[in-house]
Design a protein around this motif. Structure first.
Motif, short mmCIF file in Angstrom:
data_model
loop_
_atom_site.label_atom_id
_atom_site.label_comp_id
_atom_site.label_asym_id
_atom_site.label_seq_id
_atom_site.Cartn_x
_atom_site.Cartn_y
_atom_site.Cartn_z
N UNK A 1 14.65 8.00 2.66
CA UNK A 1 14.28 6.90 1.79
C UNK A 1 14.51 5.59 2.55
N UNK A 2 13.59 4.69 2.41
CA UNK A 2 13.70 3.40 3.06
C UNK A 2 14.72 2.52 2.34
N UNK A 3 15.38 1.67 3.08
CA UNK A 3 16.34 0.73 2.52
C UNK A 3 15.58 -0.47 1.98
N UNK A 4 15.94 -0.92 0.79
CA UNK A 4 15.24 -2.04 0.16
C UNK A 4 15.40 -3.31 0.98
N UNK A 5 16.52 -3.45 1.66
CA UNK A 5 16.71 -4.64 2.50
C UNK A 5 15.70 -4.65 3.65
N UNK A 6 15.46 -3.47 4.22
CA UNK A 6 14.47 -3.36 5.30
C UNK A 6 13.08 -3.68 4.76
N UNK A 7 12.78 -3.17 3.57
CA UNK A 7 11.47 -3.43 2.95
C UNK A 7 11.29 -4.93 2.71
N UNK A 8 12.33 -5.59 2.21
CA UNK A 8 12.26 -7.03 1.93
C UNK A 8 12.12 -7.85 3.20
N UNK A 102 11.65 5.59 -5.73
CA UNK A 102 11.48 7.04 -5.58
C UNK A 102 10.06 7.40 -5.14
N UNK A 103 9.09 6.56 -5.47
CA UNK A 103 7.71 6.81 -5.05
C UNK A 103 7.40 6.24 -3.67
N UNK A 104 8.33 5.48 -3.09
CA UNK A 104 8.12 4.87 -1.77
C UNK A 104 8.26 5.93 -0.68
N UNK A 105 7.18 6.20 0.07
CA UNK A 105 7.26 7.23 1.12
C UNK A 105 7.91 6.66 2.38
N UNK A 106 8.27 7.56 3.28
CA UNK A 106 8.72 7.12 4.60
C UNK A 106 7.51 6.61 5.37
N UNK A 107 7.76 5.79 6.34
CA UNK A 107 6.68 5.22 7.13
C UNK A 107 6.23 6.21 8.21
N UNK A 108 4.93 6.20 8.52
CA UNK A 108 4.45 7.11 9.57
C UNK A 108 4.92 6.65 10.95
N UNK A 109 5.03 7.59 11.83
CA UNK A 109 5.42 7.27 13.20
C UNK A 109 4.32 6.45 13.86
N UNK A 110 4.67 5.47 14.67
CA UNK A 110 3.63 4.67 15.36
C UNK A 110 2.77 5.52 16.29
N UNK A 111 3.30 6.66 16.76
CA UNK A 111 2.54 7.53 17.65
C UNK A 111 1.55 8.41 16.88
N UNK A 112 1.71 8.51 15.57
CA UNK A 112 0.84 9.38 14.78
C UNK A 112 -0.56 8.79 14.67
N UNK A 113 -1.58 9.62 14.94
CA UNK A 113 -2.95 9.11 14.78
C UNK A 113 -3.26 8.92 13.30
#
Length: 153
Positions: A1-8, A102-113
């Motif tokens: 789960x992403x941290x809200x501080x990082x999201x902000x 809870x609906x916030x997904x993890x971010x995709x890897x920068x290497x992922x196409x």
């Protein structure tokens, strides 16, 4: 789960990652999530201040004179009612926030196409050839019925 501080702190990066995963502003609004986070922080601060004020008033009732007590008690009740309203509002906002997080997904890897579905996946590496058995592989339900491990009737 992403941290809200990082999201902000990185809203554009989050929006870009969500777009790569196929999310739109209608499905998950990052700006609304950040605004909700800031509203909750303000509500927590104001609720805490009201709670402290109510406690001070309650403690001052003991040492107050008979003439001052009714006014202090009335003030304490009004602060208590205001605190209750703040806490109800905080609980409602917190529930909305929790649902969005809870609906916030993890971010995709920068290497992922980036692709529209799994048909656009890129094979990075293959180890050997897939094994093809010399017989027809039975369906798992058929195996369970033969072993009397399942009764679908």
């Amino acid at each position: 789960m992403l941290d809200i501080k990082y999201i902000a702190e990185h809203p554009e990066e989050i929006k870009d990652g969500l777009a790569k995963k196929g999310y739109t502003k209608e499905t998950l609004d990052v700006d609304a999530l950040i605004a909700l986070y800031r509203d909750i922080a303000k509500l927590k601060t104001s609720s805490q201040a009201l709670s402290e004020e109510k406690n001070k008033l309650s403690n001052s009732i003991k040492s107050a004179s008979a003439e001052e007590r009714p006014a202090i008690i009335a003030k304490s009740k009004s602060v208590g009612e205001e605190l209750k309203v703040e806490q109800e509002k905080l609980a409602a906002e917190q529930a909305k926030f929790d649902d969005m997080m809870l609906r916030m997904p993890n971010m995709p890897s920068p290497e992922s196409p980036v692709g529209k579905d799994d048909s656009e996946n890129v094979e990075v590496e293959r180890f050997g050839e897939p094994v093809v058995p010399p017989f027809e592989v039975p369906y798992h339900v058929d195996i369970m019925e033969r072993l009397h491990g399942i009764d679908l009737d």
